[in-house]
Motif scaffolding. Structure first.
Motif, PDB file in Angstrom:
ATOM      1  N   ALA A 105      73.346  98.310  30.302  1.00  0.00           N
ATOM      2  CA  ALA A 105      72.066  99.161  30.101  1.00  0.00           C
ATOM      3  C   ALA A 105      71.639 100.038  28.754  1.00  0.00           C
ATOM      4  CB  ALA A 105      72.388 100.274  31.062  1.00  0.00           C
ATOM      5  N   VAL A 106      73.207  99.921  27.938  1.00  0.00           N
ATOM      6  CA  VAL A 106      72.694 100.544  26.420  1.00  0.00           C
ATOM      7  C   VAL A 106      72.943  99.523  25.682  1.00  0.00           C
ATOM      8  CG1 VAL A 106      73.780 102.628  27.276  1.00  0.00           C
ATOM      9  CG2 VAL A 106      75.093 100.965  26.307  1.00  0.00           C
ATOM     10  N   LEU A 107      72.649  98.267  25.994  1.00  0.00           N
ATOM     11  CA  LEU A 107      72.449  97.211  24.944  1.00  0.00           C
ATOM     12  C   LEU A 107      71.137  96.389  24.847  1.00  0.00           C
ATOM     13  CD1 LEU A 107      75.857  95.188  25.878  1.00  0.00           C
ATOM     14  CD2 LEU A 107      75.522  96.953  24.185  1.00  0.00           C
ATOM     15  N   ARG A 108      70.845  96.096  23.605  1.00  0.00           N
ATOM     16  CA  ARG A 108      69.455  95.297  23.409  1.00  0.00           C
ATOM     17  C   ARG A 108      69.569  94.097  22.608  1.00  0.00           C
ATOM     18  NH1 ARG A 108      69.045  98.453  26.791  1.00  0.00           N
ATOM     19  NH2 ARG A 108      67.599 100.400  26.680  1.00  0.00           N
ATOM     20  N   SER A 109      69.022  93.291  22.699  1.00  0.00           N
ATOM     21  CA  SER A 109      68.882  91.898  21.932  1.00  0.00           C
ATOM     22  C   SER A 109      67.830  92.291  20.841  1.00  0.00           C
ATOM     23  CB  SER A 109      68.267  90.902  22.720  1.00  0.00           C
ATOM     24  OG  SER A 109      69.469  90.201  23.745  1.00  0.00           O
ATOM     25  N   VAL A 110      68.177  92.001  19.551  1.00  0.00           N
ATOM     26  CA  VAL A 110      67.275  92.168  18.393  1.00  0.00           C
ATOM     27  C   VAL A 110      66.621  90.989  17.796  1.00  0.00           C
ATOM     28  CG1 VAL A 110      67.149  93.398  16.255  1.00  0.00           C
ATOM     29  CG2 VAL A 110      68.865  94.314  17.967  1.00  0.00           C
ATOM     30  N   GLN A 111      65.085  91.218  17.675  1.00  0.00           N
ATOM     31  CA  GLN A 111      64.388  90.194  17.336  1.00  0.00           C
ATOM     32  C   GLN A 111      63.897  90.549  15.832  1.00  0.00           C
ATOM     33  OE1 GLN A 111      61.551  90.341  20.315  1.00  0.00           O
ATOM     34  NE2 GLN A 111      62.413  88.724  21.435  1.00  0.00           N
ATOM     35  N   THR A 112      62.989  89.733  15.250  1.00  0.00           N
ATOM     36  CA  THR A 112      62.302  89.935  14.069  1.00  0.00           C
ATOM     37  C   THR A 112      60.816  89.852  14.618  1.00  0.00           C
ATOM     38  OG1 THR A 112      62.018  87.894  13.264  1.00  0.00           O
ATOM     39  CG2 THR A 112      63.912  89.129  12.590  1.00  0.00           C
ATOM     40  N   PRO A 113      59.986  90.562  13.780  1.00  0.00           N
ATOM     41  CA  PRO A 113      60.158  90.928  12.485  1.00  0.00           C
ATOM     42  C   PRO A 113      60.678  92.442  12.463  1.00  0.00           C
ATOM     43  CG  PRO A 113      57.840  91.226  13.265  1.00  0.00           C
ATOM     44  CD  PRO A 113      58.746  90.523  14.312  1.00  0.00           C
ATOM     45  N   ALA A 150      53.624 105.066  10.925  1.00  0.00           N
ATOM     46  CA  ALA A 150      53.680 106.261  11.522  1.00  0.00           C
ATOM     47  C   ALA A 150      54.910 107.312  11.261  1.00  0.00           C
ATOM     48  CB  ALA A 150      53.974 106.077  13.016  1.00  0.00           C
ATOM     49  N   GLY A 151      55.775 106.656  10.197  1.00  0.00           N
ATOM     50  CA  GLY A 151      56.819 107.498   9.546  1.00  0.00           C
ATOM     51  C   GLY A 151      58.458 107.051   9.902  1.00  0.00           C
ATOM     52  N   HIS A 152      58.494 105.979  10.549  1.00  0.00           N
ATOM     53  CA  HIS A 152      59.988 105.508  10.882  1.00  0.00           C
ATOM     54  C   HIS A 152      60.195 104.522   9.617  1.00  0.00           C
ATOM     55  CE1 HIS A 152      59.863 106.771  14.992  1.00  0.00           C
ATOM     56  NE2 HIS A 152      58.566 106.678  15.150  1.00  0.00           N
ATOM     57  N   PRO A 153      61.363 104.956   9.027  1.00  0.00           N
ATOM     58  CA  PRO A 153      61.739 104.210   8.004  1.00  0.00           C
ATOM     59  C   PRO A 153      62.272 102.857   8.142  1.00  0.00           C
ATOM     60  CG  PRO A 153      63.438 106.028   8.395  1.00  0.00           C
ATOM     61  CD  PRO A 153      62.257 105.988   9.261  1.00  0.00           C
ATOM     62  N   ALA A 154      62.671 102.713   9.311  1.00  0.00           N
ATOM     63  CA  ALA A 154      63.051 101.130   9.907  1.00  0.00           C
ATOM     64  C   ALA A 154      62.921 101.072  11.231  1.00  0.00           C
ATOM     65  CB  ALA A 154      64.444 101.144   9.654  1.00  0.00           C
ATOM     66  N   VAL A 155      62.408  99.776  11.630  1.00  0.00           N
ATOM     67  CA  VAL A 155      61.752  99.508  13.003  1.00  0.00           C
ATOM     68  C   VAL A 155      62.113  98.129  13.356  1.00  0.00           C
ATOM     69  CG1 VAL A 155      59.829  99.192  14.298  1.00  0.00           C
ATOM     70  CG2 VAL A 155      59.958 101.087  12.622  1.00  0.00           C
ATOM     71  N   ILE A 156      62.824  98.048  14.573  1.00  0.00           N
ATOM     72  CA  ILE A 156      63.164  96.672  15.106  1.00  0.00           C
ATOM     73  C   ILE A 156      62.578  96.399  16.585  1.00  0.00           C
ATOM     74  CG2 ILE A 156      65.184  96.360  13.755  1.00  0.00           C
ATOM     75  CD1 ILE A 156      66.890  97.302  16.294  1.00  0.00           C
ATOM     76  N   PRO A 157      62.291  95.246  16.691  1.00  0.00           N
ATOM     77  CA  PRO A 157      61.808  94.894  18.129  1.00  0.00           C
ATOM     78  C   PRO A 157      62.986  94.430  18.916  1.00  0.00           C
ATOM     79  CG  PRO A 157      61.188  93.055  16.533  1.00  0.00           C
ATOM     80  CD  PRO A 157      61.952  94.131  15.711  1.00  0.00           C
ATOM     81  N   VAL A 158      63.025  95.102  20.117  1.00  0.00           N
ATOM     82  CA  VAL A 158      64.123  94.660  20.851  1.00  0.00           C
ATOM     83  C   VAL A 158      63.765  94.409  22.654  1.00  0.00           C
ATOM     84  CG1 VAL A 158      65.627  96.283  19.525  1.00  0.00           C
ATOM     85  CG2 VAL A 158      64.650  97.189  21.631  1.00  0.00           C
ATOM     86  N   LEU A 159      64.589  93.700  23.124  1.00  0.00           N
ATOM     87  CA  LEU A 159      64.441  93.469  24.514  1.00  0.00           C
ATOM     88  C   LEU A 159      65.918  93.939  25.343  1.00  0.00           C
ATOM     89  CD1 LEU A 159      62.862  89.767  24.412  1.00  0.00           C
ATOM     90  CD2 LEU A 159      61.827  91.992  24.948  1.00  0.00           C
ATOM     91  N   PRO A 160      65.727  94.054  26.645  1.00  0.00           N
ATOM     92  CA  PRO A 160      67.007  94.365  27.459  1.00  0.00           C
ATOM     93  C   PRO A 160      67.649  93.240  27.381  1.00  0.00           C
ATOM     94  CG  PRO A 160      65.061  94.811  28.602  1.00  0.00           C
ATOM     95  CD  PRO A 160      64.724  94.219  27.312  1.00  0.00           C
ATOM     96  N   VAL A 161      69.160  93.193  27.551  1.00  0.00           N
ATOM     97  CA  VAL A 161      70.005  92.254  27.690  1.00  0.00           C
ATOM     98  C   VAL A 161      70.191  91.680  29.189  1.00  0.00           C
ATOM     99  CG1 VAL A 161      72.599  91.496  27.635  1.00  0.00           C
ATOM    100  CG2 VAL A 161      71.297  92.912  25.601  1.00  0.00           C
ATOM    101  N   VAL A 162      69.730  90.559  29.328  1.00  0.00           N
ATOM    102  CA  VAL A 162      69.839  89.941  30.766  1.00  0.00           C
ATOM    103  C   VAL A 162      71.024  89.416  31.383  1.00  0.00           C
ATOM    104  CG1 VAL A 162      67.419  89.236  30.568  1.00  0.00           C
ATOM    105  CG2 VAL A 162      69.221  87.593  29.814  1.00  0.00           C
ATOM    106  N   ASP A 163      72.121  89.048  30.464  1.00  0.00           N
ATOM    107  CA  ASP A 163      73.481  88.629  31.221  1.00  0.00           C
ATOM    108  C   ASP A 163      74.397  89.627  31.099  1.00  0.00           C
ATOM    109  OD1 ASP A 163      72.898  85.770  31.354  1.00  0.00           O
ATOM    110  OD2 ASP A 163      72.863  85.444  29.450  1.00  0.00           O
ATOM    111  N   THR A 164      75.488  89.798  31.772  1.00  0.00           N
ATOM    112  CA  THR A 164      76.461  90.799  31.789  1.00  0.00           C
ATOM    113  C   THR A 164      77.244  90.372  30.604  1.00  0.00           C
ATOM    114  OG1 THR A 164      76.678  91.041  34.048  1.00  0.00           O
ATOM    115  CG2 THR A 164      78.750  91.638  32.819  1.00  0.00           C
ATOM    116  N   ILE A 165      77.780  91.320  29.731  1.00  0.00           N
ATOM    117  CA  ILE A 165      78.243  91.049  28.436  1.00  0.00           C
ATOM    118  C   ILE A 165      79.699  91.176  28.359  1.00  0.00           C
ATOM    119  CG2 ILE A 165      78.588  91.304  25.846  1.00  0.00           C
ATOM    120  CD1 ILE A 165      75.751  90.004  26.544  1.00  0.00           C
TER     121      ILE A 165
END
Ligand code: CTP
Ligand code: MG
Length: 233
Positions: A164-172, A122-137
Motif C-alpha cells: 500500500a505504501v509502494l509506487r511504481s515510478v515513471q517518467t517524465p 506550481a512550486g514543487h521542486p521535483a515531481v514524479i508520475p507514479v502508479l500503485p504497485v499491482v503485485d505483492t512484493i
C-alpha cells in the motif's frame, strides 16, 4: 513554453533482445524515439528538446528527427545518468523547468508531460508520475541448496513489504533547473532515475498520478503491448 525535455535514448536495449539500440527499434514501422518525440513536441509547455543518442548514431538521429520536431542531439554515455548529464549540458539558457523522459516510454501522452510540468510550475521542486504497485512484493536472499536440489540454490523470502505504501515510478520526471543541475553535479553512484539523485540531496519529491500509457518498453512482451496500445494513444 518554459520547459526543456531531456530524452535519454542512448541505451542498448539488451533486455529487448537482439536488434540494435532500443530507441531505434521499430513500432508499427517507426522508431520508438519518433513516437516519443512526436508526443513530447505535442505538449504545449515544451520549448526545447535535447536527445541523448547512442554515440555512433548522433547524425542518423538528427536526420531521423528533423521532420518530427526541432531537437538538439548529443551523444549519450555508458550509463543512463551520464546520458542525462550530457543532455542537461545542452539545455539553452533561461529554461526554468527541466523534464527527463525515457525514449523507451514511447507512448506517454502529452497530457502527462503537461501535468508534471504544471506541478513544478506550481512550486514543487521535483515531481514524479507514479502508479500503485499491482503485485505483492517480497524481499529475498540467497537460500541454502537442499540435498535433493540440482543447479543454483533457490532464493528464499526474507519478508513481505507493505504494497500500500509502494509506487511504481515513471517518467517524465520534472525538476526546477537549478535542483536537477545541483543533483547531477553532486552525483556519485549511478542511479536508475533522476529523482533518486534529488532525494539524496534532501529535496522533497512530489508524486502526481502516472499513466498506463507511459509504460516502459523493456522486454519483448512490452513491444507487443505497445503495438496494441497504439490504437488508444
Ligand atoms: N539510456 C541512455 N543511456 C544509457 C542507458 C539508458 O540514454 N547509457 C536510456 C535508454 O535509451 C532508455 C532509458 O534510458 O530510453 C531507460 O533505460 P532502459 O529502459 O534500461 O533502456 P536500455 O538501457 O536501452 O535497456 P537495457 O537496460 O535492457 O539494455
Ligand atoms: Mg538500461
Amino acid at each position: 513554453g518554459d520547459v526543456a525535455v531531456l530524452v535519454p535514448a542512448a541505451g542498448a536495449g539488451l533486455r529487448l533482445g537482439p536488434g540494435g539500440p532500443k530507441a531505434l527499434r521499430l513500432l508499427a514501422g517507426e522508431p520508438l524515439l519518433v513516437h516519443a518525440i512526436r508526443r513530447i513536441a505535442a505538449a504545449g509547455s515544451v520549448r526545447a528538446i535535447v536527445v541523448a543518442a547512442p554515440a555512433g548514431e548522433v547524425e542518423a538521429v538528427q536526420e531521423l528527427l528533423a521532420p518530427v520536431a526541432p531537437v538538439t542531439v548529443v551523444a549519450g554515455g555508458a550509463e543512463r545518468q551520464e546520458s542525462v548529464s550530457l543532455a542537461l549540458a545542452a539545455v539553452p539558457a533561461g529554461v526554468g523547468i527541466v523534464l527527463v523522459h525515457d525514449a523507451a516510454r514511447a507512448l506517454t501522452p502529452p497530457q502527462l508531460i503537461e501535468s508534471v510540468a504544471a506541478a513544478v510550475r506550481a512550486g514543487h521542486p521535483a515531481v514524479i508520475p507514479v502508479l500503485p504497485v499491482v503485485d505483492t512484493i517480497k524481499e529475498v536472499g540467497p537460500g541454502a541448496a537442499g540435498p535433493a536440489d540440482s543447479g543454483p540454490p533457490l532464493e528464499v523470502v526474507l519478508g513481505t513489504v507493505d504494497r500500500a505504501v509502494l509506487r511504481s515510478v515513471q517518467t517524465p520526471q520534472g525538476f526546477r533547473y537549478d535542483v536537477l543541475a545541483a543533483a547531477h553535479a553532486a552525483a556519485a553512484d549511478p542511479l536508475t532515475d533522476d529523482a533518486g539523485l534529488v532525494e539524496k540531496a534532501g529535496v522533497p519529491v512530489t508524486c502526481v498520478p502516472g499513466s498506463e500509457l507511459a509504460m516502459k518498453i523493456t522486454r519483448p512482451l512490452d513491444l507487443i503491448l505497445a503495438e496494441a496500445l497504439l490504437h488508444v494513444s
